[in-house]
Design an enzyme around this catalytic site. Structure first.
Site, short mmCIF file in Angstrom:
data_model
loop_
_atom_site.label_atom_id
_atom_site.label_comp_id
_atom_site.label_asym_id
_atom_site.label_seq_id
_atom_site.Cartn_x
_atom_site.Cartn_y
_atom_site.Cartn_z
N VAL A 228 0.86 -1.17 0.00
CA VAL A 228 0.00 0.00 0.00
C VAL A 228 0.90 1.22 0.00
O VAL A 228 1.99 1.22 0.58
CB VAL A 228 -0.95 0.04 1.22
CG1 VAL A 228 -2.01 -1.05 1.11
CG2 VAL A 228 -0.18 -0.09 2.53
N SER A 229 0.44 2.27 -0.69
CA SER A 229 1.28 3.47 -0.83
C SER A 229 1.42 4.25 0.46
O SER A 229 2.43 4.89 0.71
CB SER A 229 0.71 4.37 -1.93
OG SER A 229 0.70 3.71 -3.17
N THR A 230 0.40 4.23 1.28
CA THR A 230 0.43 4.98 2.53
C THR A 230 -0.40 4.27 3.57
O THR A 230 -1.40 3.61 3.25
CB THR A 230 -0.10 6.42 2.33
OG1 THR A 230 -0.18 7.06 3.61
CG2 THR A 230 -1.47 6.42 1.70
#
Length: 215
Positions: A10-12
């Site tokens: 996940v990116s963040t």
């Protein structure tokens, strides 16, 4: 029994992004296939545009150690940043005898259909590389036809000033900054100047017989 590793990203960690949804579906899929889960690799807060990621790098290292027989991901874009990145990874897996499964795209390289998809992706990537090379060559030909000079412009260095700075004991980095060139260029020109000073061209010699004849 097939030993399987899963990869999720996940990116963040903010905005409600949670890799648990990915890993849960991956584990359910592995259980349905009757495979053995031997490794989980999860990158959190890492952009997909980066090829170098801590958990992805660890997984690739474990692949070389033959710690699993297959890698399962939730979706292509969770794993690779581009088609070329994906293909490089798949080629590495194929060389290591590791299969690759993408749950959402329903691609499994252990099946004939999965192998066909991999072949098509490789062909598309090769075509894309060929088109890029041809566009670059066409641009160079067009630039030459217009009389443009290609390549890096040659650095013009003030040699007397370089010699003066050297005589004052300046470092190559300082000299390069003063002359507006790289330290490597300054050092190369300095070495050339030293060679010329230390090895002057010998004066032309005349044999005694020829000298007597001239007299």
């Amino acid at each position: 029994m097939m030993r399987v590793a899963i990869y999720a990203r996940v990116s963040t960690a903010n905005n409600g992004q949670d890799p648990t949804m990915q890993t849960r579906e991956l584990k359910e899929y592995i259980e349905r296939r009757g495979w053995q889960l031997v490794g989980e690799y999860v990158d959190v807060g890492v952009s997909g545009t980066k090829e170098k990621r801590p958990e992805l790098d660890r997984m690739m290292a474990d692949a070389h150690r033959r710690r699993f027989d297959a890698v399962v991901v939730w979706k292509f874009d969770r794993f690779a940043r581009s088609v070329s990145h994906l293909l490089r990874a798949l080629e590495t897996f194929r060389a290591l005898g590791v299969e690759f499964v993408s749950l959402n795209e329903q691609v499994d390289t252990s099946t004939p259909m999965g192998k066909m998809v991999f072949t098509v992706l490789a062909a598309v990537a090769e075509l894309e590389r060929g088109l890029i090379v041809e566009r670059v060559k066409a641009g160079l030909r067009n630039a030459r036809a217009k009389g443009k000079r290609l390549g890096r412009p040659k650095a013009i260095v003030d040699r007397p000033r370089l010699a003066s700075l050297r005589a004052r004991g300046c470092s190559w980095r300082t000299i390069a900054r003063q002359l507006g060139c790289s330290a490597r260029t300054a050092r190369r020109i300095g070495a050339t100047e030293d060679a010329c000073r230390n090895n002057p061209m010998p004066a032309e010699s005349v044999s005694p017989s020829l000298a007597d004849a001239a007299d």
